[in-house]
Design an enzyme around this catalytic site. Structure first.
Site, PDB file in Angstrom:
ATOM      1  N   ARG A  71      31.381 -12.909  18.903  1.00  0.00           N
ATOM      2  CA  ARG A  71      30.412 -12.774  17.819  1.00  0.00           C
ATOM      3  C   ARG A  71      29.228 -13.718  18.016  1.00  0.00           C
ATOM      4  NH1 ARG A  71      27.329 -11.367  14.309  1.00  0.00           N
ATOM      5  NH2 ARG A  71      27.580 -11.412  12.039  1.00  0.00           N
ATOM      6  N   SER A  84      22.532 -10.062  12.744  1.00  0.00           N
ATOM      7  CA  SER A  84      22.322 -10.271  11.310  1.00  0.00           C
ATOM      8  C   SER A  84      20.855 -10.100  10.925  1.00  0.00           C
ATOM      9  CB  SER A  84      22.816 -11.657  10.913  1.00  0.00           C
ATOM     10  OG  SER A  84      22.618 -11.883   9.533  1.00  0.00           O
ATOM     11  N   THR A 123      36.853 -11.144   7.028  1.00  0.00           N
ATOM     12  CA  THR A 123      35.730 -11.878   7.574  1.00  0.00           C
ATOM     13  C   THR A 123      34.465 -11.249   6.999  1.00  0.00           C
ATOM     14  OG1 THR A 123      34.627 -12.634   9.601  1.00  0.00           O
ATOM     15  CG2 THR A 123      35.523 -10.407   9.610  1.00  0.00           C
ATOM     16  N   ARG A 182       0.805  -1.231   0.000  1.00  0.00           N
ATOM     17  CA  ARG A 182       0.000   0.000   0.000  1.00  0.00           C
ATOM     18  C   ARG A 182       0.835   1.275   0.000  1.00  0.00           C
ATOM     19  NH1 ARG A 182      -5.320   1.016   1.557  1.00  0.00           N
ATOM     20  NH2 ARG A 182      -5.740   3.110   2.349  1.00  0.00           N
ATOM     21  N   HIS A 237      -2.362  21.331  31.084  1.00  0.00           N
ATOM     22  CA  HIS A 237      -3.207  20.286  31.684  1.00  0.00           C
ATOM     23  C   HIS A 237      -4.586  20.234  31.025  1.00  0.00           C
ATOM     24  CE1 HIS A 237      -0.206  19.911  34.899  1.00  0.00           C
ATOM     25  NE2 HIS A 237      -0.219  21.240  34.930  1.00  0.00           N
ATOM     26  N   SER A 254     -15.736  10.027   5.535  1.00  0.00           N
ATOM     27  CA  SER A 254     -16.406   8.949   6.240  1.00  0.00           C
ATOM     28  C   SER A 254     -17.287   8.199   5.258  1.00  0.00           C
ATOM     29  CB  SER A 254     -17.259   9.513   7.387  1.00  0.00           C
ATOM     30  OG  SER A 254     -18.143   8.526   7.894  1.00  0.00           O
ATOM     31  N   SER A 255     -17.382   6.877   5.438  1.00  0.00           N
ATOM     32  CA  SER A 255     -18.198   6.077   4.524  1.00  0.00           C
ATOM     33  C   SER A 255     -19.683   6.317   4.733  1.00  0.00           C
ATOM     34  CB  SER A 255     -17.885   4.591   4.704  1.00  0.00           C
ATOM     35  OG  SER A 255     -18.233   4.168   6.025  1.00  0.00           O
ATOM     36  N   LYS A 274     -17.813  14.841   7.088  1.00  0.00           N
ATOM     37  CA  LYS A 274     -16.563  14.719   7.832  1.00  0.00           C
ATOM     38  C   LYS A 274     -15.316  14.866   6.965  1.00  0.00           C
ATOM     39  CE  LYS A 274     -16.062  11.915  11.208  1.00  0.00           C
ATOM     40  NZ  LYS A 274     -15.878  10.637  11.933  1.00  0.00           N
TER      41      LYS A 274
END
Length: 459
Positions: free
Chosen positions: A333, A338, A120, A15, A169, A293-294, A299
């Site tokens: 290690r 990983s 390595t 999406r 507040h 809104s559906s 809205k």
């Protein structure tokens, strides 16, 4: 029920793919493998440039052909590596085989044994992760954060003189301006952005347990620590000289903690703007064709800020996990890092998606100054702070005999609304000097904003 064709499990790859695609160029598996090829190629060039092991420096044409292995890295290489890793069961080894294969194609078999020389896997990985995270942050994520900061700065300047009722507040409090309140967020974010921009991206390149043992066995007279440092710094990274088999990931922990900190501030911004919308301080600009809104046609939902809020919470959790896990490696290690590091892109992806929504959301709101003015006019009791402070000053100056001015104003205003006329009558009856009385009588909630407007200049 039939099975669906192959689908992306993550919404970042489905999406929301368009919003986060720039990150995938770096923080995907393909992006990581491209960086691994880059490290392997540049290490080959570094070794031959120094004529190590009786080699000759490559000419410019051969270097260009070698560098094309990562500069033109594409689907063919992605598919080749997938097939090879299915056999090797080791991702870095598959990359080594890819480079060896291409060396043969280029007629450079003579230097094939220097591919991955004395390395390595974590030498290649730590360098590759540092490169891709650096590029993703500096080229994609941080610029997007700065876009949000820039938008906040512009809104702060535009609304610097728009007085508003503060709500400490959640209750009516000393007025401010909308511009100053938005400037607070820009100021906070700029500080964290500067910390992120100044962060380090470190890599190691010191062999199996960080001791250069294999290197010195092959060529004891070479300054391998110096060569490794030069190589890593030549890639634009910082060099970590003291490590175990892995680079210790502390720079990553610092980065992810700072990114999470920025996300916390952004979350605060999202919830505050959502609240301002809910009380009518901001109106949302309708987008043609959009549905809020559906079932309720009127809205316009603050979905940009809600989406940002949720994605910031997801990214915060992922960044916290990255920091908590990557700071530890058992003895010299273990492999917990990983799998964990493969989720770096997911963490930044959700954060980038949140930034995108905030950027869009901030561009789709309009300040309702009439609502702000009406709210201020309905809360004259917030001037109680100014009145009792002025009375205290008058007492100190010997111009008033009032005792306990705080209690006096508390009795008048606590838990009740006081209108302009009632407050004016109260001020006229105070035992204070005429100059002070006139200053208070001239004051309104809309003008009781101190230097809020000037504070925006601090940006």
């Amino acid at each position: 029920m039939s099975s669906l064709p192959p689908q992306p499990l993550s919404p970042l790859d489905g999406r929301y793919q368009a919003a986060v695609a720039p990150l995938a160029d770096f923080l995907s598996e393909a992006g990581l493998n491209r960086a691994r090829v880059e490290v392997e190629v540049e290490w080959l060039i570094a070794l031959t440039d120094r004529s190590l092991f009786a080699t000759n420096p490559l000419d410019d044409e051969d270097k260009a052909r070698l560098r094309a292995l990562y500069l033109e890295f594409g689907q063919a290489e992605i598919d080749w590596l997938a097939e090879k890793e299915a056999v090797t069961r080791h991702d870095v080894k598959a990359v080594e085989y890819l480079v060896r294969d291409r060396l043969s194609t280029l007629g450079l078999d003579a230097i094939a044994e220097l591919t991955h020389f004395a390395c390595t896997s974590e030498d290649v990985n730590s360098t590759s992760y540092a490169l891709i995270v650096q590029r993703a942050v500096e080229r994609v994520w941080l610029p997007k954060l700065r876009e949000v900061i820039r938008t906040l700065r512009e809104l702060a300047i535009a609304h610097r003189d728009a007085p508003m009722l503060s709500r400490t507040h959640g209750q009516p409090a000393t007025p401010s301006t909308m511009g100053k309140e938005l400037a607070v967020f820009a100021w906070r974010l700029e500080r964290v952005a500067a910390q992120i921009a100044g962060g380090e991206y470190l890599a190691k390149f010191s062999g199996a347990t960080g001791t250069w043992s294999a290197h010195l066995s092959a060529a004891p007279d070479v300054d391998w620590p110096g060569l490794s440092r030069s190589f890593i710094e030549g890639l634009g990274l910082g060099f970590n000289v003291l490590t175990t088999q892995i680079e210790s990931h502390d720079w990553q922990v610092e980065l992810y903690d700072r990114a999470r900190h920025a996300g916390g501030i952004l979350h605060n911004l999202a919830t505050d703007v959502w609240t301002y919308i809910s009380i009518g301080y901001f109106s949302q600009i309708p987008v043609a064709g959009a549905t809020g809104s559906s079932t309720m046609p009127h809205k316009i939902n603050p979905i940009r800020f809600e989406n940002a809020e949720a994605n910031l919470e997801i990214s915060s959790g992922l960044f916290a996990t990255l920091s908590q896990t990557l700071v530890t490696s058992r003895l010299q290690r273990d492999l917990t890092d990983s799998t964990t590091q493969r989720n770096i892109g997911v963490a930044f992806g959700h954060s980038l998606l949140a930034l995108d929504n905030l950027q869009r959301g901030l561009g789709e709101i309009s300040l309702a100054e009439d609502v702000l003015r009406a709210d201020l006019d309905a809360n004259w009791e917030v001037l109680a702070e100014a009145i009792q402070t002025v009375v205290r000053a008058e007492i100190a100056a010997g111009r008033s005999r009032i005792t306990d001015p705080y209690a006096l104003l508390k009795d008048l205003t606590r838990g009740r609304r006081v209108g302009a006329a009632e407050l004016a009558d109260f001020v006229r009856g105070l035992d204070i000097g005429d100059a002070a009385k006139n200053r208070l009588l001239a004051l309104t909630p809309a003008t009781y904003t101190g230097i809020a407007s000037e504070l925006v200049d601090e940006l």
